[in-house]
Scaffold this active site. Structure first.
Site, PDB file in Angstrom:
ATOM      1  N   THR A 212       0.822  -1.210   0.000  1.00 32.54           N
ATOM      2  CA  THR A 212       0.000   0.000   0.000  1.00 32.54           C
ATOM      3  C   THR A 212       0.850   1.252   0.000  1.00 32.54           C
ATOM      4  OG1 THR A 212      -0.115   0.020   2.417  1.00 32.54           O
ATOM      5  CG2 THR A 212      -1.879  -1.137   1.239  1.00 32.54           C
ATOM      6  N   GLU A 260      -4.133   4.346   3.751  1.00 41.74           N
ATOM      7  CA  GLU A 260      -3.297   3.507   2.902  1.00 41.74           C
ATOM      8  C   GLU A 260      -4.099   3.048   1.692  1.00 41.74           C
ATOM      9  OE1 GLU A 260      -0.757   0.618   5.002  1.00 41.74           O
ATOM     10  OE2 GLU A 260      -1.775   1.286   6.825  1.00 41.74           O
TER      11      GLU A 260
END
Length: 315
Positions: A212, A260
């Site tokens: 991420t 994220e």
């Protein structure tokens, strides 16, 4: 589009213009009505359209510590205003000294002496000057004295968002805080976006097979409620479908709230140190702690598939 930071940035030879004034945080659909009216009026008069706004948010100066979560940073607002046809944006530093400016002095120093207003376009509840004492009626009186028109535009749009309440920045912030990014999108006319620089986190996503982009968001950003969302990651000039996680990562006993974004089906992305934007399309599920790592991975896979479908349907 020209961008000015303070009155001293306005060109000395600046002529007449049509002006609208406000914080315009988010440039939502109500704001758009006013700005579009100002642009249309400017085109008919053959003069530029100027938006006057403030930094920081006036509430932070008048009541320190009360800065509201922001729907869009100033550069993003300028982009949105440029798309609406605005010719110039004047960002006035809202200092304690500036907050003391009387409505009459504001009119002279900003609208008359610097912007040479030919018309001023506002919403019906517009207030300005020290203690927000200036009203649209006072502005109209000043217009008769200094030769500018004042036009009032009804900015109250309603829809399904917020149960039919009039669209506003305040309602948008409330919906975002509740995780209702679909409702916020209805008000904004586009998905809510957060921006920031990608920083190194714990890199657990990479270890789990779902790397991420950990976005260090800008100060005072309006961040959605904890949970998983479908949306987009904008980076390096690309718009990528994304599964987005907001929260403290309870699976690993995290304490710091993060945003994220996992770029679906993208391999080998290296975005560290880059400024990116994350857009929220839909709420998928709440934040949760699972009984095992295997259960977490299974849920993450299901989340990605659901996000993939939501983004595909939005295309």
């Amino acid at each position: 589009m020209q961008r000015w930071r303070g009155l001293e940035d306005i060109p000395q030879d600046w002529g007449r213009s049509v002006v609208t004034i406000g914080s315009y945080d988010g440039v939502h659909r109500g704001h758009q009505l006013i700005i579009e009216h100002a642009v249309d009026r400017a085109r008919k008069l053959g003069v530029p359209a100027v938006v006057v706004t403030f930094d920081p948010h006036p509430s932070e100066v008048v009541r320190p510590g009360s800065h509201p979560p922001l729907l869009a940073p100033h550069p993003r607002r300028c982009e949105l205003m440029a798309d609406l046809g605005v010719d110039a944006v004047l960002v006035l530093p809202f200092t304690p000294e500036f907050s003391q400016l009387s409505p009459a002095d504001f009119v002279v120093k900003v609208l008359v002496d610097k912007l040479h207003a030919k018309a001023v376009v506002e919403g019906p509840n517009f207030r300005f000057g020290h203690r927000a004492a200036g009203t649209v009626d006072f502005l109209a009186e000043q217009g008769r004295v200094y030769d500018f028109e004042v036009e009032i535009v009804d900015l109250y749009v309603t829809g399904e968002a917020g149960g039919g309440k009039p669209f506003s920045s305040t309602l948008t912030r409330t919906l975002i805080a509740e995780g209702d990014v679909a409702g916020a999108r209805e008000i904004l006319g586009r998905p809510h976006r957060v921006e920031g620089v990608v920083v190194r986190g714990a890199q657990r996503g990479r270890e789990l097979g779902f790397p991420t982009a950990n976005v260090e968001t800008l100060p005072h950003t309006a961040i959605p409620a904890d949970g998983v969302y479908a949306g987009y990651l904008h980076a390096q000039g690309e718009t990528m479908p994304a599964a987005i996680s907001v929260g403290t990562n309870p699976q690993f006993d995290g304490t710091e709230r993060t945003v994220e974004a996992y770029a679906i089906d993208r391999v080998g992305l290296d975005l560290y140190g880059m400024h990116v934007a994350v857009e929220f399309l839909a709420y998928v599920r709440g934040q949760a702690k699972f009984d095992s790592l295997e259960a977490l991975l299974e849920q993450m896979g299901a989340d990605v598939e659901r996000c993939r479908g939501i983004v595909a349907a939005d295309a």
